[in-house]
Design a protein around this motif. Sequence first.
Motif, short mmCIF file in Angstrom:
data_model
loop_
_atom_site.label_atom_id
_atom_site.label_comp_id
_atom_site.label_asym_id
_atom_site.label_seq_id
_atom_site.Cartn_x
_atom_site.Cartn_y
_atom_site.Cartn_z
N GLN A 184 0.84 -1.20 0.00
CA GLN A 184 0.00 0.00 0.00
C GLN A 184 0.87 1.25 0.00
OE1 GLN A 184 -3.35 0.08 2.74
NE2 GLN A 184 -2.95 2.24 3.22
N THR A 185 1.86 1.28 0.91
CA THR A 185 2.79 2.41 0.98
C THR A 185 4.01 1.99 1.80
OG1 THR A 185 3.02 4.76 1.48
CG2 THR A 185 1.81 3.42 3.09
N MET A 215 7.62 3.91 4.06
CA MET A 215 8.16 5.15 4.62
C MET A 215 9.38 4.83 5.48
SD MET A 215 5.07 5.43 7.32
CE MET A 215 4.03 4.67 6.06
N ASP A 216 10.15 5.87 5.82
CA ASP A 216 11.25 5.68 6.76
C ASP A 216 10.69 5.30 8.12
OD1 ASP A 216 13.36 6.33 4.98
OD2 ASP A 216 12.93 8.45 5.21
N ALA A 217 11.29 4.32 8.75
CA ALA A 217 10.76 3.78 10.00
C ALA A 217 11.52 4.31 11.21
CB ALA A 217 10.83 2.25 9.99
N ARG A 218 10.80 4.85 12.15
CA ARG A 218 11.33 5.22 13.46
C ARG A 218 12.69 5.91 13.34
NH1 ARG A 218 11.07 0.05 17.20
NH2 ARG A 218 11.85 1.58 18.69
N LYS A 219 12.65 7.13 12.81
CA LYS A 219 13.89 7.87 12.58
C LYS A 219 14.68 8.09 13.86
CE LYS A 219 12.64 10.38 8.37
NZ LYS A 219 12.50 11.71 7.76
N GLU A 220 13.97 8.20 14.99
CA GLU A 220 14.68 8.41 16.25
C GLU A 220 15.57 7.21 16.61
OE1 GLU A 220 10.97 6.18 17.27
OE2 GLU A 220 11.52 7.83 15.93
N LYS A 221 15.24 6.03 16.10
CA LYS A 221 16.02 4.82 16.37
C LYS A 221 16.93 4.46 15.20
CE LYS A 221 15.62 -0.09 17.57
NZ LYS A 221 14.69 -1.21 17.86
N PHE A 222 16.41 4.50 13.98
CA PHE A 222 17.15 4.03 12.82
C PHE A 222 17.68 5.14 11.91
CE2 PHE A 222 13.96 0.60 13.64
CZ PHE A 222 14.86 -0.39 14.03
N GLY A 223 17.25 6.38 12.13
CA GLY A 223 17.61 7.43 11.18
C GLY A 223 16.98 7.12 9.84
N TYR A 224 17.81 7.10 8.78
CA TYR A 224 17.32 6.70 7.46
C TYR A 224 17.75 5.26 7.13
CZ TYR A 224 16.24 11.62 6.74
OH TYR A 224 15.71 12.89 6.85
N GLY A 225 17.99 4.47 8.19
CA GLY A 225 18.48 3.12 8.01
C GLY A 225 17.43 2.04 8.03
N ALA A 226 16.14 2.38 8.01
CA ALA A 226 15.09 1.35 8.03
C ALA A 226 13.87 1.86 7.27
CB ALA A 226 14.71 0.98 9.45
N THR A 227 13.14 0.92 6.67
CA THR A 227 11.93 1.25 5.90
C THR A 227 10.76 0.43 6.41
OG1 THR A 227 13.18 1.82 3.88
CG2 THR A 227 10.86 1.17 3.62
N LYS A 228 9.66 1.11 6.69
CA LYS A 228 8.43 0.44 7.12
C LYS A 228 7.52 0.25 5.91
CE LYS A 228 4.58 0.62 10.40
NZ LYS A 228 3.97 1.36 11.52
N VAL A 229 7.02 -0.97 5.75
CA VAL A 229 6.14 -1.31 4.63
C VAL A 229 4.75 -1.61 5.18
CG1 VAL A 229 5.76 -2.86 2.69
CG2 VAL A 229 8.10 -2.35 3.43
N ILE A 230 3.72 -1.00 4.58
CA ILE A 230 2.34 -1.26 4.96
C ILE A 230 1.67 -1.98 3.79
CG2 ILE A 230 0.11 -0.25 5.60
CD1 ILE A 230 1.67 2.07 6.84
N PHE A 231 1.09 -3.15 4.09
CA PHE A 231 0.51 -3.98 3.03
C PHE A 231 -0.98 -3.67 2.84
CE2 PHE A 231 4.02 -6.42 4.87
CZ PHE A 231 4.79 -6.59 3.73
N LYS A 232 -1.49 -4.00 1.66
CA LYS A 232 -2.91 -3.79 1.35
C LYS A 232 -3.77 -4.83 2.07
CE LYS A 232 -2.12 -1.81 -3.21
NZ LYS A 232 -2.31 -1.94 -4.68
#
Length: 315
Positions: free
Chosen positions: A295-296, A298-315
């Motif tokens: 579905q979409t 985004m960057d995941a939990r910037k306070e923990k990972f910065g730009y080092g993780a991506t969160k995926v939301i499924f349909k």
Amino acid sequence: MKYKLGDFVRFVDEKMEGFVTRIIDDQMIGVTGEDEFEIPVLASKVTTVHGYEPAGTKGTPNATEEPAIQGEFERKGIYTGVVADAKANSVVHFYLVNNTSFQLLATLTTEQQQVFKGEFAGMIAPKSAVKIYSAQLADLQLWPKFIFNVIYSTKQNVEPPAPLVLNEKFKAKDFSATKKAVPLLNEPGWMIRLDEPEMVIDAQKLKESFFKSPEEKIVLDKPAKEVDLHIEKLRDDYQFLQSSEILNIQLAHFHKMLDAAIVHQLPDMVFIHGAGNGTLRNELHKALGKHPKVQTFMDARKEKFGYGATKVIFK
């Protein structure tokens, strides 16, 4: 050159000591101390410190007398065992492991650009291992070709096999397996079989394979909600891999976990890819942007990972 990789040496003019981790030329060596920095130094400016034994040297004599054979006579089991030095981790030692009941007369010659060098020649008793070579781990791509010659001998009433002649150019794939305890050394390392066992074809199983049902399902276990794609989490042999190989392994694991998440109908998932140079992150985002079940993202939990993780939301 009187020094070898893994030798423990002390500086003559300074209060420093360390392990020989590189042979630069006939006059210069590289010595790594406790700070893990390698220092180039003239070989004449260091002296050997006696008493240090590299990994796997205890209990592995190069015996010339054939001991009495206990139990069944073992005809197969010749390996190269590759073990990291206990103190100088950047150095690996090669052992010829004789897990057979034969006494072996073995030689190792290296060849690089048509330059040949005899590295080892000697007798290896049954059920024993002998160090035959040492090398810099980081220089794997530069290692020479190994030429093994092995002659079998025994005083028992057993016909010896034909002499073993093997040319081996080690590659990163040879070290893709997880480290295991090397027989007779009791040290973790990699094992490369030199006397491959004969292939035995089971006619019945071969026949059954022609009539095997194609309806075999691939089972995907339910994944965790956070998937770490750092290569050291995926492979034990990552230090042997090139950048392109690392990226392919990471992407393959990413697609596998993505498919598993969809199969198990997870609402979302976080992929930890690290910041780095952004290559892995960009590849993930390109794949996610075209995926019909996403579905979409985004960057995941910037306070923990910065730009080092991506969160995926499924349909």
